[in-house]
Design an enzyme around this catalytic site. Structure first.
Site, PDB file in Angstrom:
ATOM      1  N   THR A 198      87.969  63.862  85.727  1.00  0.00           N
ATOM      2  CA  THR A 198      87.833  64.844  84.653  1.00  0.00           C
ATOM      3  C   THR A 198      87.608  66.218  85.262  1.00  0.00           C
ATOM      4  O   THR A 198      86.921  66.354  86.266  1.00  0.00           O
ATOM      5  CB  THR A 198      86.603  64.462  83.800  1.00  0.00           C
ATOM      6  OG1 THR A 198      86.834  63.172  83.254  1.00  0.00           O
ATOM      7  CG2 THR A 198      86.366  65.473  82.692  1.00  0.00           C
ATOM      8  N   ARG A 207      90.032  54.215  73.705  1.00  0.00           N
ATOM      9  CA  ARG A 207      88.703  54.621  74.192  1.00  0.00           C
ATOM     10  C   ARG A 207      88.657  56.149  74.341  1.00  0.00           C
ATOM     11  O   ARG A 207      89.553  56.769  74.896  1.00  0.00           O
ATOM     12  CB  ARG A 207      88.439  53.951  75.539  1.00  0.00           C
ATOM     13  CG  ARG A 207      87.102  54.322  76.191  1.00  0.00           C
ATOM     14  CD  ARG A 207      87.231  55.507  77.118  1.00  0.00           C
ATOM     15  NE  ARG A 207      86.008  55.766  77.864  1.00  0.00           N
ATOM     16  CZ  ARG A 207      85.815  56.829  78.626  1.00  0.00           C
ATOM     17  NH1 ARG A 207      86.758  57.740  78.742  1.00  0.00           N
ATOM     18  NH2 ARG A 207      84.690  56.978  79.268  1.00  0.00           N
ATOM     19  N   VAL A 208      87.605  56.740  73.812  1.00  0.00           N
ATOM     20  CA  VAL A 208      87.392  58.182  73.965  1.00  0.00           C
ATOM     21  C   VAL A 208      86.034  58.363  74.642  1.00  0.00           C
ATOM     22  O   VAL A 208      85.046  57.744  74.241  1.00  0.00           O
ATOM     23  CB  VAL A 208      87.409  58.895  72.601  1.00  0.00           C
ATOM     24  CG1 VAL A 208      87.039  60.378  72.762  1.00  0.00           C
ATOM     25  CG2 VAL A 208      88.787  58.764  71.946  1.00  0.00           C
ATOM     26  N   GLY A 209      85.996  59.217  75.652  1.00  0.00           N
ATOM     27  CA  GLY A 209      84.746  59.446  76.374  1.00  0.00           C
ATOM     28  C   GLY A 209      84.036  60.698  75.915  1.00  0.00           C
ATOM     29  O   GLY A 209      84.181  61.142  74.767  1.00  0.00           O
ATOM     30  N   ASP A 210      83.294  61.284  76.809  1.00  0.00           N
ATOM     31  CA  ASP A 210      82.470  62.445  76.490  1.00  0.00           C
ATOM     32  C   ASP A 210      83.238  63.756  76.438  1.00  0.00           C
ATOM     33  O   ASP A 210      82.775  64.722  75.831  1.00  0.00           O
ATOM     34  CB  ASP A 210      81.339  62.577  77.525  1.00  0.00           C
ATOM     35  CG  ASP A 210      81.876  62.734  78.948  1.00  0.00           C
ATOM     36  OD1 ASP A 210      82.928  62.133  79.263  1.00  0.00           O
ATOM     37  OD2 ASP A 210      81.256  63.464  79.729  1.00  0.00           O
TER      38      ASP A 210
HETATM   39  N1  GLY Z   1      84.011  61.899  81.647  1.00  0.00           N
HETATM   40  C1  GLY Z   1      85.279  61.514  81.280  1.00  0.00           C
HETATM   41  C2  GLY Z   1      85.372  60.252  80.576  1.00  0.00           C
HETATM   42  O1  GLY Z   1      84.444  59.434  80.632  1.00  0.00           O
HETATM   43  O2  GLY Z   1      86.360  60.029  79.953  1.00  0.00           O
END
Ligand code: GLY
Length: 319
Positions: A181, A209-212
């Site tokens: 990232t 899936r979606v992250g932060d």
């Molecule tokens: N920090 C990026 C993710 O977990 O998708």
């Protein structure tokens, strides 16, 4: 430099692919918003980088899904997209969400793609031969009976997709950093503080899936009064701990940016997590102070200011 503030820009590992181009904008008196978008676009278009944009590593089905967000410190306006397929520059779509859909902050999947199409964004194949090769290599290391993917010849159904993706996610969890990232934070000569994040997310993640990175307060936060912060690494931890916002709250409480990052990471690290992998963060304040923290020795962040002739690498505090 006509403005009252000295422009400065910082970014996570490998942001050096975009930071010089972003700094050109700040040097010419341009806005932090333009600088962050431009810097991240360069990173998204960097085919050597398999964690963002074109050539990003795909989900468990072999499909690249991208997340990106951008936040303006003076208004705390936030634009984000998540799980976007076939559009190589999600940071630009995220900016359009911020500017053209002020009633919303985050668009996902098909809705985000429809918005991009409506605005005339160009589509592209995001899975390059090299990133496909990396994905197939990973698939070979899991039991053959659980392999499935739209880019393989296997024919079984959703149950096998699900098993394959869960198996991959489980196995990839202790992934050694640095994760791919990319964060870029810029302060322009007018004192605007903008934070942007772009990613292809957890390699071989479960589809959808979606992250932060697409979530305000988790992977991205900017508040002109105190500072901006962004994260890389295990997004689920940043989501659960609200890490970017925690960094900014720590600065608000009087901590310097590096300490604020270290304490936010310690808080996230205290959470139970069987899929533990490293989380990192970095921060920039409206008066140009900066810092970062990570779980590993030797981690750095990138910086340019009006005196820099090339990107400089600053150490992050190792926890
Ligand atoms: N920090 C990026 C993710 O977990 O998708």
């Amino acid at each position: 430099m006509a403005g009252k503030f000295s422009p400065i820009i910082i970014g996570s590992e490998r942001s050096e692919a975009g930071i010089p181009a972003a700094m050109e904008i700040l040097r010419a008196g341009g806005s932090a918003l333009d600088a962050v978008e431009r810097g991240l676009r360069y990173c998204e278009d960097n085919l050597q980088d398999h964690y963002i944009g074109t050539s990003g590593l795909p989900n468990a089905r072999g499909i690249v899904e991208l997340d990106a967000s951008i936040m303006i410190g003076s208004s705390r306006a936030f634009g984000a997209v998540a799980a976007v397929k076939n559009y190589p520059n999600p940071i630009s779509i995220a900016r359009k969400v911020l500017e053209e859909l002020p009633q919303h902050s985050l668009l996902v999947g098909e809705g985000a793609e429809a918005f991009a199409e409506f605005l005339g964004f160009e589509k592209a194949e995001l899975l390059t031969p090299e990133s496909r090769e990396l994905w197939l290599k990973q698939l070979k290391t899991i039991p053959q009976e659980s392999i499935e993917g739209e880019n393989t010849k296997a024919t079984s159904g959703d149950e096998r997709y699900r098993l394959a993706s869960l198996e991959l996610v489980k196995r990839m969890a202790p992934h050694e950093g640095p994760w791919g990232t990319i964060n870029i934070i810029a302060l322009d000569q007018h004192g605007e503080l903008v934070c942007g994040v772009s990613t292809s997310g957890y390699p071989y993640k479960h589809p959808g899936r979606v992250g932060d990175s697409a979530v305000a307060g988790a992977g991205n936060y900017s508040d002109i009064r105190y500072g901006a912060a962004a994260c890389t690494g295990r997004g689920e931890l940043a989501l659960r701990a609200g890490t970017a916002r925690t960094v900014v709250e720590n600065i608000r409480a009087g901590q310097d940016p590096e300490t604020a990052c270290a304490n936010a990471l310690l808080e996230a690290r205290a959470l139970p997590d069987d899929f533990r992998a490293e989380l990192r963060c970095l921060s920039l304040t409206p008066d140009g102070r900066h810092g970062g923290a990570a779980g590993m020795e030797g981690s750095t962040y990138t910086l340019m200011n009006e005196h820099s002739t090339a990107p400089e690498f600053h150490p992050r505090r190792a926890l």
